[in-house]
Design an enzyme around this catalytic site. Sequence first.
Site, mmCIF file in Angstrom:
data_model
loop_
_atom_site.group_PDB
_atom_site.id
_atom_site.type_symbol
_atom_site.label_atom_id
_atom_site.label_comp_id
_atom_site.label_asym_id
_atom_site.label_seq_id
_atom_site.Cartn_x
_atom_site.Cartn_y
_atom_site.Cartn_z
ATOM 1 N N SER A 1 -10.040 1.697 2.819
ATOM 2 C CA SER A 1 -8.940 2.598 1.887
ATOM 3 C C SER A 1 -7.905 1.845 1.293
ATOM 4 O O SER A 1 -7.332 2.201 0.343
ATOM 5 C CB SER A 1 -8.166 3.783 2.747
ATOM 6 O OG SER A 1 -7.179 3.217 3.808
ATOM 7 N N SER B 1 -9.961 -0.428 7.265
ATOM 8 C CA SER B 1 -9.443 -0.550 5.726
ATOM 9 C C SER B 1 -8.515 -1.383 5.036
ATOM 10 O O SER B 1 -8.008 -1.565 3.974
ATOM 11 C CB SER B 1 -8.379 0.901 5.627
ATOM 12 O OG SER B 1 -9.156 1.994 5.762
ATOM 13 N N LYS C 1 0.966 -1.035 -0.010
ATOM 14 C CA LYS C 1 -0.160 0.052 0.073
ATOM 15 C C LYS C 1 0.842 1.250 0.065
ATOM 16 O O LYS C 1 1.655 1.071 0.706
ATOM 17 C CB LYS C 1 -0.996 -0.053 1.223
ATOM 18 C CG LYS C 1 -2.171 1.123 1.408
ATOM 19 C CD LYS C 1 -3.091 0.846 2.575
ATOM 20 C CE LYS C 1 -3.848 2.190 2.447
ATOM 21 N NZ LYS C 1 -4.806 1.751 3.856
#
Lengths: 491, 95
Positions: free
Chosen positions: A154, A178, A79
Amino acid sequence: MNITDLTVHELQEKLKNKELTISEITDAYIKNINEKEKDVKAFVTTLTDEAVTQAKDIEKKVNSGEISGDFAGIPIGIKDNMCTKGVKTTCSSRMLENFIAPYNATVVEKLNDENMIDLGKLNMDEFAMGGSTEHSYFKKTSNPWNLKRVPGGSSGGSAAAVAANMVPWALGSDTGGSIRQPSSFCGVVGLKPTYGLVSRYGLVAFASSLDQIGPITKDVYDSAMLLNIIAGHDERDTTSANVEKKDYTKALKNDVKGLKIGIPKEFYGEGIQPEVKARLDEAIEKYKELGAEVEEISLDVAKYSLAAYYVIACAEASSNLGRFDGIRYTHRSENFSDLKDIYKKTRSEAFGDEVKRRIILGTYVLSSGYYDAYYKKAQQVRTLVMNEFNKAFEKYDILITPTSPTVAFELDGKIENPLAMYLADICTVSLNIAGLPGISIPCGVNSEGMPVGMQIIGNKFQEETILNAAYTYEQATKFRDKYKPELNNEK
Amino acid sequence: MQVSKEEILHIANLARLEIKEDEVDNYIKNLDDILNFVEVINNAPIENLDITIGANEAKNVFRKDEVKVFEDNEALLQNAPAKESNMFKIPKVLT
């Protein structure tokens, strides 16, 4: 053999038996990324050229015996809020569009120590604020199960890339859901570890008392393996827990006989799609068949947690994001009159709307006159939530809820209504508020073929218990053998 | 409406953000919506409960106060929007 369809433990097996080479694996993933990225849009930065060179180098060293290890040459995606030295780390924000991290996050160091290969940095909601990855400055990631839908967020890039076989596994971060919610939307396995189990050093902070890094994988065994690599005490993160290092794969017993499961009824009420509830009910029946003891309980924390979450997370974010001042982190507005003007102009043009909304909310709840009404009460709610979970874990080993009230929604479906987007976090935030571990695993699909996620909650540092519960269900149901994303718009 | 225009502009200034005239109403609406939702914590049975500031048990974590040199100045400075002779450059603060 479709190489990219294999789990990491299957890849390891093939490497060991010399059925595959490290370069073949890397090449297969790069081919997949090149083919699918135009549809899925999971990456902010791809490192495919670097990966080819790295694969050859690692392969040579493994063959000559210079390096060894079970994970040498295994690719991964990260990420884009975890610092990778010499590589852009953007948090999907215009503010950090050109930011090149000067050091590695602890988790990245750990992957490097294992000689793993970084395929690239994955898309996310800007600064991890959002539940759909639509708040990325760069692109909107699509859900591989239906390209017109969101992947969740997210960590939407991470979950979508794993689901679409563009990476074998990935790291995500979870502040209010997330990791778990996008894993649920994309039909993969996402684990949020206990707060403090994984070092946050080098993770760009959103809400420091809630953030936690964790694995997003194709199956539970891979989740346990990746947790083995990233867990551990780190003196550079003062909230890092000094707990004994474990081999989480040893906890996967494929047996839940006598396991005590609580079903908190408040998590199955208003707003939960009937088909989501139906899949959960079936999963609970499966646990009964497997010999677990299941009871419905009352745990009235979801609503309060969500309210407290938005106060605490935004308050912490308003402070954490103060560092983006136009002085140190690449972006500075071109038109300014003085120093204060640099701050204002830079922040106003380089933060997206959702980030600004949350900074404003956070500044408001911390401002003079409102502190007691909001922030202090939210911190008291935090105590309440912890107490209620503690009570539940006196009687039960794990709790089971939906991960999200809904399956993945349409792109642009909620972006105009921030509150509606916030309400979608109702099942996940209470774990961050209390610091508990949770895993989301797929438990079937709805009538549109979209995956439904089940959340298994454990007591602090009881990752072994939830991983075994997830593994046992997975072995009994074999979701991955039955359902696969097709990367089309047809549904 | 709970939040006034003056208030939202004051908060934005504290946060070093500029809100344009045509954005004010939207920010007020979004803030009102979420504050109305947050009202639910007033129903939570939290009277007399202590506050919790983190998910860990609160404790001080000590370490030796030792200097560790970060060698790679170049890597830090490559992110500077403006620099001069190995330093971050900002406009004149004192006049």
